[in-house]
Design a protein around this motif. Structure first.
Motif, short mmCIF file in Angstrom:
data_model
loop_
_atom_site.label_atom_id
_atom_site.label_comp_id
_atom_site.label_asym_id
_atom_site.label_seq_id
_atom_site.Cartn_x
_atom_site.Cartn_y
_atom_site.Cartn_z
N THR A 67 3.96 65.97 -18.35
CA THR A 67 4.44 65.04 -19.53
C THR A 67 3.48 64.00 -19.44
OG1 THR A 67 6.55 65.47 -18.39
CG2 THR A 67 6.58 63.81 -20.38
N MET A 72 6.05 62.68 -23.71
CA MET A 72 7.19 61.91 -23.41
C MET A 72 7.91 61.40 -24.53
SD MET A 72 8.84 60.88 -20.71
CE MET A 72 10.47 60.54 -20.89
N ARG A 113 8.08 56.31 -9.89
CA ARG A 113 7.31 56.96 -10.88
C ARG A 113 6.05 57.76 -10.09
NH1 ARG A 113 4.29 54.79 -16.01
NH2 ARG A 113 3.03 56.72 -16.50
N ASP A 131 0.83 61.57 -15.70
CA ASP A 131 2.05 62.12 -15.78
C ASP A 131 3.16 61.03 -15.74
OD1 ASP A 131 3.89 64.47 -15.82
OD2 ASP A 131 4.21 64.43 -13.92
N HIS A 132 4.02 61.29 -16.82
CA HIS A 132 5.19 60.42 -16.95
C HIS A 132 6.30 61.42 -16.06
CE1 HIS A 132 2.62 58.35 -19.75
NE2 HIS A 132 3.54 57.30 -19.89
N SER A 133 6.42 61.33 -14.89
CA SER A 133 7.41 61.84 -14.19
C SER A 133 8.02 60.99 -12.96
CB SER A 133 7.35 63.37 -13.81
OG SER A 133 6.12 63.22 -13.17
N PRO A 158 18.01 63.84 -18.03
CA PRO A 158 16.77 62.96 -18.20
C PRO A 158 16.45 62.23 -19.32
CG PRO A 158 16.33 64.88 -16.97
CD PRO A 158 17.71 65.15 -17.73
N PRO A 159 15.48 61.31 -19.49
CA PRO A 159 14.84 60.70 -18.46
C PRO A 159 15.37 59.91 -17.55
CG PRO A 159 14.66 59.47 -20.64
CD PRO A 159 15.62 60.67 -20.85
N VAL A 168 10.84 57.96 -17.61
CA VAL A 168 9.81 58.97 -17.35
C VAL A 168 10.87 60.38 -17.32
CG1 VAL A 168 8.31 57.54 -16.31
CG2 VAL A 168 10.11 58.52 -14.74
N ASN A 169 10.22 61.21 -17.31
CA ASN A 169 10.65 62.85 -17.01
C ASN A 169 11.09 62.96 -15.46
OD1 ASN A 169 11.75 65.41 -17.47
ND2 ASN A 169 9.58 66.11 -17.50
N THR A 170 12.18 63.77 -15.28
CA THR A 170 12.57 64.16 -14.02
C THR A 170 13.10 65.52 -14.25
OG1 THR A 170 13.58 63.32 -12.04
CG2 THR A 170 14.85 63.01 -13.87
N ASP A 171 13.28 66.19 -13.02
CA ASP A 171 13.88 67.52 -13.15
C ASP A 171 15.28 67.47 -13.22
OD1 ASP A 171 13.56 70.65 -12.82
OD2 ASP A 171 14.82 69.91 -10.88
#
Length: 273
Positions: A67, A72, A113, A131-133, A158-159, A168-171
């Protein structure tokens, strides 16, 4: 009883049956919290904008989205603007007082992050930056419990809010695990297959019950591709205090209630002892 329902974002997942089932559970006195993904919606939005979705594989074999800044922006738009709103609308039409939340709202999902991610490219391990995660370390359980106590059904995604103050992204699988652990709930993870298969191409080889360390080793060995994330999430949920985890078919009849009654792959806390 509290149930956390994770609605997968795969193209083959039709959420309508799950939404009706959530309404039935709530009518029966069960508290339900929903966490959803949206990979297909994000990919579709990226493609409409002429941006190629990018997925990377970690050295441990887990595949996830890379991401960057542009992705994002699209991610936030697709998840909150389309998927979350559609699910909340569907639940409202079922008579459920649903409330849509991103992981940023009320600091629902917070954690560090990732400054860089390790990936496997052409058999070589590399470091990718930009990466934005992030990884969820804390869930605002008080917010969820307040909503549930007042008769509202939270629908979260998410985010997340990273420790540097950036969304930020997350699973989503791991987000649902974190919620189930925080609430001490059962987690029903709905996807486009009926569970974890010993042979990924043969539904007849589904693993039904995982209640011993030996069965858990078999489960880990069987999990491939996207199922790796679901088994990882099941592990984190149980380690954090969830009462049990089921990986089941979102498109089955009464998908959540049938999963709670025995369908799918059930993973019990004893499997981790």
């Amino acid at each position: 009883m509290t149930v956390v329902v994770k609605i997968g974002g795969a193209r083959a997942v039709d959420p309508e049956g799950a939404l009706a089932d959530i309404a039935a559970l709530i009518d029966g006195g069960t508290d339900v919290a929903v966490v959803h993904g949206g990979s297909t919606a994000v990919d579709d939005a990226l493609e409409r904008m002429g941006i190629e979705p990018e997925y990377v594989e970690t050295p441990s074999g887990v595949v996830g989205r890379f991401t960057d800044t542009e992705t994002m922006d699209v991610f936030k738009m697709a998840m909150a603007g389309r998927v979350n709103t559609d699910l909340v609308t569907g639940l409202q039409n079922q008579g459920v007082d649903a409330v849509g939340l991103s992981g940023v709202d009320g600091g629902l999902f917070t954690g560090p992050r990732k400054s860089a991610v390790r990936v496997l490219e052409d058999g070589k391990r590399k470091i990718r930056r930009g990466d934005h995660s992030g990884t969820i370390e804390d869930v605002n359980g008080e917010l969820l419990e307040t909503l549930l106590a007042d008769g509202y059904t939270p629908v979260a995604s998410p985010p997340m809010l990273a420790d540097d103050g950036v969304a930020v992204n997350t699973d989503a699988d791991r987000a649902s695990a974190a919620v189930a652990a925080e609430l001490g709930a059962a987690l029903v993870s709905l996807t486009d297959v009926s569970g974890v298969y010993r042979d990924p191409d043969d539904p007849a080889t589904r693993i039904d019950r995982v209640g011993t360390p030996e069965a858990y080793e078999e489960l880990q060995a069987a999990a491939e591709g996207f199922m790796n994330r679901k088994v990882m999430a099941a592990t984190e949920a149980l380690e954090g205090g969830a009462s049990g985890v089921v990986i089941a078919d979102a498109n089955a009849e009464e998908p959540i209630r049938s999963a709670l009654d025995g369908a799918g792959t059930h993973v019990f806390p004893d499997a981790l002892e």
